[in-house]
Design an enzyme around this catalytic site. Structure first.
Site, PDB file in Angstrom:
ATOM      1  N   HIS A 204       0.816  -1.217   0.000  1.00 26.06           N
ATOM      2  CA  HIS A 204       0.000   0.000   0.000  1.00 26.06           C
ATOM      3  C   HIS A 204       0.849   1.266   0.000  1.00 26.06           C
ATOM      4  O   HIS A 204       0.391   2.305  -0.462  1.00 26.06           O
ATOM      5  CB  HIS A 204      -1.017  -0.043   1.143  1.00 26.06           C
ATOM      6  N   GLU A 446     -11.438 -10.863  -4.233  1.00 24.50           N
ATOM      7  CA  GLU A 446      -9.990 -10.779  -4.060  1.00 24.50           C
ATOM      8  C   GLU A 446      -9.450 -11.923  -3.205  1.00 24.50           C
ATOM      9  O   GLU A 446      -8.286 -11.935  -2.836  1.00 24.50           O
ATOM     10  CB  GLU A 446      -9.591  -9.417  -3.490  1.00 24.50           C
ATOM     11  N   ASP A 470      -4.715  -8.658  -4.109  1.00 25.37           N
ATOM     12  CA  ASP A 470      -4.904  -9.719  -3.125  1.00 25.37           C
ATOM     13  C   ASP A 470      -5.201 -11.056  -3.804  1.00 25.37           C
ATOM     14  O   ASP A 470      -4.713 -12.096  -3.374  1.00 25.37           O
ATOM     15  CB  ASP A 470      -6.040  -9.351  -2.157  1.00 25.37           C
ATOM     16  N   CYS A 517      -9.860  -3.673 -10.356  1.00 24.40           N
ATOM     17  CA  CYS A 517      -9.293  -2.485  -9.709  1.00 24.40           C
ATOM     18  C   CYS A 517      -7.925  -2.719  -9.099  1.00 24.40           C
ATOM     19  O   CYS A 517      -7.363  -1.817  -8.490  1.00 24.40           O
ATOM     20  CB  CYS A 517     -10.250  -1.953  -8.648  1.00 24.40           C
TER      21      CYS A 517
END
Ligand code: PEP
Ligand code: MG
Length: 593
Positions: A204, A446, A470, A517
């Site tokens: 992240h 995910e 993920d 996404c």
């Protein structure tokens, strides 16, 4: 320090992992964990053994990090520098140090960080007082090892409450490990680039660096190479290298490349108002991934059709309390109104993994990505979860907001989350507070179990959003935050691609739209295949949108379908890559990059 003053340290080119594109040239600012404050708190006698276990785990983790750096430096910079790390490993294995720290934990009931810190300080004083050079020389190694272990103990993959330094001038930041909350606290414009020791492309911190448009390279063990603060550094986030003490020629060359990049970007600006349609008329929505509500300008500037993923957890990071309903409502409403009538997909809190949220933690996690995380945390904390749901439903009064639940791993979780959303909606209705009573509610796919259950989930969800970061990490069993295994997180993996195709088919059968996404959506090869698989929307960092729009406008849907069908027959990532690259050259007259 004068960035160009003669240096005793030679020019060095260090290869790492490119995690955020662009080129930065500027003075180095060293975020050295040696200055970290060490938390001290008493522990209960019955928790002493647990503290010792934490300490042992941290020592193991530090040993692994040191081994990896040693290998990298041995292969790249040189054997002499690599040997520094042998002495670091020796300190970590020292039985006497370990025994003294364990004694301190058991007898004085100190927490592991503090006990370790105390013991290292006692040793450092002894080294410092020693006659002769040997021990003194090793003082710096001792401090370095201490910082590494304390960093691991106190960060454990990301800590809330880090405070960014106030920087007078823009700098290139060199940090060992930087959490998303740490990065988000720097004032805009102060960071030219990032050089990190740890963190993969799908971490992240890397995602945030891309959305802040800060070039970044990770996997660079800079802390042990003796760079001075204020010295010139180049971070090349396109090619994945960092140059310490660059020559004037290096600087010129990188400045030219940066200028060429800017020229390309302004050329792409002409596409802003054009629709993302294939040559034969199929519309593929191009939406933005947003981490900060203030990014709406960037979303518009890059011509996005909406927000495919708003990661709401960034509103919760780096603070000691949770934002209340009104504060959240303001943030969501600001974004939704700035972008109306474009859609804004707000994902509920995805805490945990590499994102620590105050009040939602559960001690140390052995496998943070697979542990106390995301929708699991929200469902077990219905109070704060409902607060967020109310804020999202209220922001939807402008009728352009969609609600998205992260990390759903089975049908029950989706139903439970939806039930709470329904309760929140009924409360707002009873209180007469404006909101969207018919908000579309989507499910992130995910986790492999959700991909396998996609047909069932598609019957109940209003839309799907495939989180490939993920999904790939869990399908391939590769930690997305670990730069050592970055190369195994193979984006052309046929297993992941077939899984995605299955999810798209399940959604199409039920007539619900699908967004992709994760980071894979921004890869030109994969996007060609996703278009061919029939995806409705690709959502990515705003900076990636113009180039993607150009690619979509230049391809035919039929061509893309054929490409996807054939590529999915290939058995290895290399074969998929080779096949798609061939088609790509045919369509665009050039290679991917
Ligand atoms: C993903 O996992 O692909 C995703 C989009 O969510 P995040 O990166 O925030 O985990
Ligand atoms: Mg995810």
């Amino acid at each position: 320090m004068d960035a160009f003053a003669p240096s005793t340290i030679p020019r060095r080119v260090l290869r790492g992992v490119p995690v955020s594109p662009g080129i930065a040239i500027g003075p180095a600012y060293l975020l050295h964990p040696r200055k970290r404050e060490v938390a001290r708190h008493p522990i209960a006698p019955e928790h002493a053994e647990r503290e010792i276990l934490r300490l042992r785990r941290a020592l193991d983790a530090a040993a692994k990090e040191i081994l990896a750096i040693r290998d990298r430096i041995g292969g790249g910079v040189g054997e002499y520098e690599a040997r520094i790390f042998d002495s670091h490993a020796l300190i970590l294995r020292d039985e006497e140090i370990l025994a003294a720290v364990m004694r301190d934990i058991r007898e004085n009931l100190h927490n592991a960080e503090y006990a370790f810190y105390r013991q290292m300080n006692i040793l450092a004083e002894r080294f410092d007082a020693a006659k002769g050079g040997f021990l003194k020389e090793h003082l710096v190694d001792l401090r370095d090892v201490a910082a590494r272990v304390i960093d691991i103990l106190s960060l454990a993959g990301g800590g809330a409450g880090e405070v960014a330094p106030k920087l007078p001038d823009p700098v290139v930041l060199l940090a060992r490990a930087l959490t998303p909350s740490g990065l988000s606290q720097f004032a805009p414009g102060k960071l030219l680039g990032l050089c990190l020791e740890t963190g993969g492309k799908a971490s992240h911190t890397a995602i945030l660096a891309r959305s802040m448009e800060i070039p970044a390279v990770s996997g660079i063990p800079w802390a042990d190479l003796g760079i001075d603060a204020g010295r010139m550094v180049i971070v090349d986030g396109d090619q994945g290298h960092v140059i310490l003490n660059p020559s004037l020629r290096d600087i010129k060359e990188h400045e030219n490349r940066r200028a060429a990049r800017l020229a390309r970007e302004s050329e792409l600006e002409g596409l802003r108002e054009l629709e993302p349609v294939t040559r034969d008329g199929k519309h593929v929505s191009l939406a933005a991934n947003v981490e900060l509500p203030g990014e709406s300008l960037s979303v518009l500037r890059h011509g996005a059709g909406g927000v495919g993923l708003y990661r709401s957890e960034f509103l919760f990071l780096g603070r000691d309390d949770m934002p209340g309903e009104d504060e959240q409502y303001e943030a969501y409403r600001t974004l939704a109104e700035a972008l109306a009538p474009r859609h804004v997909t707000i994902r509920t809190l995805d805490a945990g993994g590499d994102k620590r949220v105050a009040g939602m933690e559960d001690g140390d996690e052995r496998n943070p990505h697979m542990g106390w995380r995301s929708i699991r945390v929200s469902l077990r904390n219905p109070g704060p979860f409902k607060t967020q749901l109310r804020a999202i439903l209220r922001a939807g009064a402008s009728r352009n907001v969609r609600l998205l639940f992260p990390m759903i791993s089975n049908l029950q979780e989706f139903r439970a989350a939806r039930k709470l959303a329904e309760e929140a909606r009924a409360e707002l209705a009873a209180e007469g507070i404006p909101h969207d009573p018919d908000m579309e509610t989507g499910c992130m796919i995910e986790v492999p179990s959700a991909a396998l259950m996609a047909a069932d989930l598609a019957r109940e969800a209003d839309f799907f959003s495939i989180g490939t970061n993920d999904l790939a990490q869990f399908t391939l069993a590769v930690d997305r935050s670990n730069e050592r295994v970055s190369d195994l997180l193979e984006p052309h993996s046929p297993a992941v691609l077939r899984e995605i195709q299955g999810v798209i088919e399940a959604a199409r059968t039920q007539g619900i739209p699908v967004t992709i996404c994760g980071e894979m959506a921004a890869d030109p090869h994969l996007a060609l295949m996703f278009v061919g698989m029939g995806v409705d929307e690709l959502s990515m960092s705003p900076v990636s949108i113009p180039e993607m729009k150009r690619l979509i406008r230049a391809v035919g849907y039929e061509e893309a379908r054929l490409c996807a069908r054939e590529a999915l027959r290939r058995g290895t990532a290399e074969e998929v890559h080779a096949y798609v690259e061939e088609r790509f050259v045919e369509v665009y007259g050039r290679t991917k990059k």
